[in-house]
Each structure stands twice: as structure tokens, then as C-alpha cells.
Design an enzyme around this catalytic site. Sequence first.
Site, mmCIF file in Angstrom:
data_model
loop_
_atom_site.group_PDB
_atom_site.id
_atom_site.type_symbol
_atom_site.label_atom_id
_atom_site.label_comp_id
_atom_site.label_asym_id
_atom_site.label_seq_id
_atom_site.Cartn_x
_atom_site.Cartn_y
_atom_site.Cartn_z
ATOM 1 N N ARG A 64 52.646 47.350 38.535
ATOM 2 C CA ARG A 64 53.502 46.268 38.015
ATOM 3 C C ARG A 64 52.859 45.612 36.787
ATOM 4 O O ARG A 64 53.557 45.244 35.844
ATOM 5 C CB ARG A 64 53.763 45.234 39.113
ATOM 6 C CG ARG A 64 54.862 45.678 40.075
ATOM 7 C CD ARG A 64 54.727 45.102 41.458
ATOM 8 N NE ARG A 64 54.976 43.687 41.534
ATOM 9 C CZ ARG A 64 54.633 42.934 42.586
ATOM 10 N NH1 ARG A 64 54.026 43.484 43.634
ATOM 11 N NH2 ARG A 64 54.902 41.664 42.595
ATOM 12 N N ARG A 108 63.142 41.317 30.914
ATOM 13 C CA ARG A 108 61.853 41.996 30.975
ATOM 14 C C ARG A 108 61.742 43.107 29.951
ATOM 15 O O ARG A 108 60.692 43.775 29.904
ATOM 16 C CB ARG A 108 61.653 42.609 32.363
ATOM 17 C CG ARG A 108 60.872 41.680 33.304
ATOM 18 C CD ARG A 108 61.148 42.135 34.685
ATOM 19 N NE ARG A 108 60.064 42.259 35.585
ATOM 20 C CZ ARG A 108 59.928 41.483 36.663
ATOM 21 N NH1 ARG A 108 60.698 40.453 36.851
ATOM 22 N NH2 ARG A 108 59.007 41.735 37.534
ATOM 23 N N LYS A 152 55.851 31.998 38.401
ATOM 24 C CA LYS A 152 57.203 31.700 37.914
ATOM 25 C C LYS A 152 58.072 31.118 39.033
ATOM 26 O O LYS A 152 58.734 30.103 38.841
ATOM 27 C CB LYS A 152 57.866 32.973 37.342
ATOM 28 C CG LYS A 152 57.098 33.581 36.175
ATOM 29 C CD LYS A 152 57.779 34.817 35.613
ATOM 30 C CE LYS A 152 57.850 36.010 36.553
ATOM 31 N NZ LYS A 152 56.535 36.592 36.908
ATOM 32 N N ARG A 181 50.180 36.375 48.685
ATOM 33 C CA ARG A 181 51.487 35.682 48.621
ATOM 34 C C ARG A 181 52.312 35.870 49.888
ATOM 35 O O ARG A 181 52.372 36.951 50.457
ATOM 36 C CB ARG A 181 52.286 36.220 47.429
ATOM 37 C CG ARG A 181 53.751 35.775 47.442
ATOM 38 C CD ARG A 181 54.404 35.895 46.108
ATOM 39 N NE ARG A 181 54.495 37.243 45.573
ATOM 40 C CZ ARG A 181 54.939 37.518 44.345
ATOM 41 N NH1 ARG A 181 55.315 36.547 43.531
ATOM 42 N NH2 ARG A 181 54.990 38.763 43.940
ATOM 43 N N ARG A 232 56.318 40.433 50.971
ATOM 44 C CA ARG A 232 57.040 41.476 50.251
ATOM 45 C C ARG A 232 56.345 42.823 50.400
ATOM 46 O O ARG A 232 55.127 42.912 50.309
ATOM 47 C CB ARG A 232 57.122 41.108 48.765
ATOM 48 C CG ARG A 232 58.247 40.161 48.469
ATOM 49 C CD ARG A 232 58.180 39.599 47.087
ATOM 50 N NE ARG A 232 58.012 40.609 46.042
ATOM 51 C CZ ARG A 232 57.970 40.326 44.746
ATOM 52 N NH1 ARG A 232 58.098 39.064 44.355
ATOM 53 N NH2 ARG A 232 57.808 41.269 43.861
HETATM 54 P P1 ADP Z 1 57.120 39.722 40.457
HETATM 55 O O1 ADP Z 1 56.906 38.739 41.550
HETATM 56 O O2 ADP Z 1 56.187 40.864 40.506
HETATM 57 O O3 ADP Z 1 57.267 39.080 39.110
HETATM 58 P P2 ADP Z 1 59.959 40.222 40.839
HETATM 59 O O4 ADP Z 1 60.343 39.679 42.155
HETATM 60 O O5 ADP Z 1 60.386 39.475 39.626
HETATM 61 O O6 ADP Z 1 58.410 40.522 40.801
HETATM 62 O O7 ADP Z 1 60.487 41.713 40.707
HETATM 63 C C1 ADP Z 1 60.222 42.690 41.706
HETATM 64 C C2 ADP Z 1 60.655 44.064 41.197
HETATM 65 O O8 ADP Z 1 62.070 44.037 40.909
HETATM 66 C C3 ADP Z 1 59.992 44.498 39.900
HETATM 67 O O9 ADP Z 1 58.759 45.153 40.139
HETATM 68 C C4 ADP Z 1 61.055 45.442 39.319
HETATM 69 O O10 ADP Z 1 61.029 46.705 39.963
HETATM 70 C C5 ADP Z 1 62.353 44.769 39.722
HETATM 71 N N1 ADP Z 1 62.868 43.819 38.696
HETATM 72 C C6 ADP Z 1 62.975 42.473 38.827
HETATM 73 N N2 ADP Z 1 63.484 41.915 37.714
HETATM 74 C C7 ADP Z 1 63.700 42.957 36.850
HETATM 75 C C8 ADP Z 1 64.195 43.042 35.504
HETATM 76 N N3 ADP Z 1 64.587 41.951 34.815
HETATM 77 N N4 ADP Z 1 64.254 44.274 34.945
HETATM 78 C C9 ADP Z 1 63.885 45.387 35.607
HETATM 79 N N5 ADP Z 1 63.399 45.371 36.861
HETATM 80 C C10 ADP Z 1 63.304 44.173 37.485
HETATM 81 P P1 ADP Z 2 55.783 34.982 40.255
HETATM 82 O O1 ADP Z 2 57.137 34.391 40.612
HETATM 83 O O2 ADP Z 2 55.449 34.770 38.809
HETATM 84 O O3 ADP Z 2 55.635 36.395 40.669
HETATM 85 P P2 ADP Z 2 54.741 33.220 42.384
HETATM 86 O O4 ADP Z 2 55.291 31.878 42.052
HETATM 87 O O5 ADP Z 2 55.380 33.957 43.486
HETATM 88 O O6 ADP Z 2 54.680 34.142 41.048
HETATM 89 O O7 ADP Z 2 53.175 33.038 42.657
HETATM 90 C C1 ADP Z 2 52.358 34.137 43.077
HETATM 91 C C2 ADP Z 2 51.356 33.663 44.117
HETATM 92 O O8 ADP Z 2 50.386 32.813 43.496
HETATM 93 C C3 ADP Z 2 51.974 32.849 45.252
HETATM 94 O O9 ADP Z 2 51.310 33.156 46.448
HETATM 95 C C4 ADP Z 2 51.722 31.385 44.836
HETATM 96 O O10 ADP Z 2 51.581 30.524 45.976
HETATM 97 C C5 ADP Z 2 50.404 31.506 44.086
HETATM 98 N N1 ADP Z 2 50.309 30.553 42.957
HETATM 99 C C6 ADP Z 2 51.312 30.117 42.142
HETATM 100 N N2 ADP Z 2 50.843 29.267 41.191
HETATM 101 C C7 ADP Z 2 49.500 29.163 41.411
HETATM 102 C C8 ADP Z 2 48.431 28.441 40.762
HETATM 103 N N3 ADP Z 2 48.657 27.654 39.690
HETATM 104 N N4 ADP Z 2 47.177 28.585 41.264
HETATM 105 C C9 ADP Z 2 46.936 29.402 42.338
HETATM 106 N N5 ADP Z 2 47.895 30.100 42.988
HETATM 107 C C10 ADP Z 2 49.163 29.995 42.538
#
Ligand code: ADP
Ligand code: ADP
Length: 208
Positions: A166, A89, A14, A123, A155
Site C-alpha cells: 500500500r 488517489r 485521515k 489499528r 481490517r
Molecule cells: P488506508 O487506510 O490504507 O488509507 P483505505 O481504507 O482508504 O486505506 O483504502 C483501502 C483500499 O481500498 C486501498 O488499499 C485500495 O485498494 C482501495 N481504495 C480506497 N480508496 C481508493 C481510491 N480512491 N482509488 C483506488 N483504490 C482505492
Molecule cells: P488513515 O485513515 O489515514 O488510514 P487512521 O485515521 O485510520 O489513518 O489512523 C491509522 C492508525 O493510527 C489508527 O490506529 C489511529 O488510531 C492511529 N493514529 C491516528 N493519528 C495518530 C497520531 N497522530 N499519532 C499516533 N497514532 C495515530
Amino acid sequence: MSSIVLFGPPGAGKGTQAARIMEATGLPQVSTGDMLRAAVKANTATGIEAKGYMDAGNLVPDEVIINLIKDRILEDDAVNGVMFDGFPRTIPQAEALSLITTVTHVIAIEVPDEKIVDRICGRYSCSGCGMVYHDTFNPVDSSGCECGNWQEKRRADDNAETVQSRLDTYHQQTSPLADWYMEKGIFHPIDGDRAIDEITGDILIALE
Ligand code: ADP
Ligand code: ADP
Ligand code: ZN
């Protein structure tokens, strides 16, 4: 004001896609995860409340998240809409959002669970500009990030134990939103298990 939602499991890509779609659409990325991490770092009341949930891989309570979004949406750059990343979410979050803005597209990036662990455990990002990288799938240039301010950041919750909780949280509490948005006719599933550029191309077509 109308907005886009980027939906999908943790590690689906995302944030990676948000940076690219932002360039194409001009909509600012609003990541509740980034906002919460900033609050934790700044030791605000919200950050102090959220930290335990985040470390355990659980969702932060809806009320906390909805208040963050209500404030964020009032900022100047949000007048033409925003691109939500990692929000909503839960169904209560989506209901609250529907009172704040019209969601025109929900872009659901689909990646099988067995691919998620590798994605998340590899990541890292540039703390200079926020660009997301991956140890093997998308490594930073040997000369550093193109922003010129390269500093590697990982992170605390990107470890194998937290990833599993998660993912469980995603399946139990967030994935029911897919049907909720599908019924509204604005849900666009995208195969996220492909090259980053191919996914961006499909997202831009879905947004046309
Ligand atoms: P990911 O990369 O795993 O998608 P995020 O950076 O979006 O993670 O979120 C990290 C953490 O922040 C989640 O595991 C949760 O604890 C919290 N969080 C983020 N967005 C939300 C949301 N919309 N509702 C509840 N908790 C959230
Ligand atoms: P989210 O925001 O949904 O948690 P991220 O954009 O942070 O996901 O992506 C998670 C990890 O996967 C990062 O290290 C990113 O570089 C890698 N990644 C993202 N898209 C792809 C893809 N299409 N193929 C392989 N790795 C990817
Ligand atoms: Zn950078």
C-alpha cells in the site's frame, strides 16, 4: 457545492481527523475505502471486482471509484459539500472530481514511512460507530467505546505485508497528486507525526 480533500499515506490519520473535522464543519466524511469495504461485505458487483485489488494493496480501477463517487455525491447530505478521505488517489480521479465539485482545500497529513507500519498494524475500530483506535497510541476505554455499542473490528488488509505494497502504491500513484494540487494553490501540508489534538488544531486553522 465545495469540498475538502484529506490526503496522505495509508495510516496517516485521515479517518481519525475526519471524525473530528466533521464535528467542526458539518461536512460528511466520504471514505472510498469504507464504501469499498461495505460493497465487499454486501457482495455487490463493485465489491466482487474490488476485493482482489484491496487484498493485494493495489488501487481499485479509477472507473469503479469514480462511479461510486458520482452516486455518493447525489445523496441529500452532500448538498453543501463533503470531506473526501482517501479519494482522489490518482490524477484521473482528481480530474474527474474537478468536474463534480470545487475542491477548496487539500489537507495533506504527512507521516514518515517508518511510522506507518506501527500505526496500521495496531489499528482497530468500533464496528458500532466507526471510531478508529490504536493498540498503543489511542486505545479504547476499558469500558468500551463511548457510542455504547462497542465491538472491536480489524481490517483484513492491516498486516505488515500489505502495508508495504500500500505504501509503494501510494508513492508511485498517489503522491504525484501533491504537486498537481500545489499548482492549484489549495494544498496544505500538515505534520501528522504529532499528537492527534495538535493535528486537528492545525487542520482547523488551515480550513478557516
Ligand atoms: P488506508 O487506510 O490504507 O488509507 P483505505 O481504507 O482508504 O486505506 O483504502 C483501502 C483500499 O481500498 C486501498 O488499499 C485500495 O485498494 C482501495 N481504495 C480506497 N480508496 C481508493 C481510491 N480512491 N482509488 C483506488 N483504490 C482505492
Ligand atoms: P488513515 O485513515 O489515514 O488510514 P487512521 O485515521 O485510520 O489513518 O489512523 C491509522 C492508525 O493510527 C489508527 O490506529 C489511529 O488510531 C492511529 N493514529 C491516528 N493519528 C495518530 C497520531 N497522530 N499519532 C499516533 N497514532 C495515530
Ligand atoms: Zn463506537
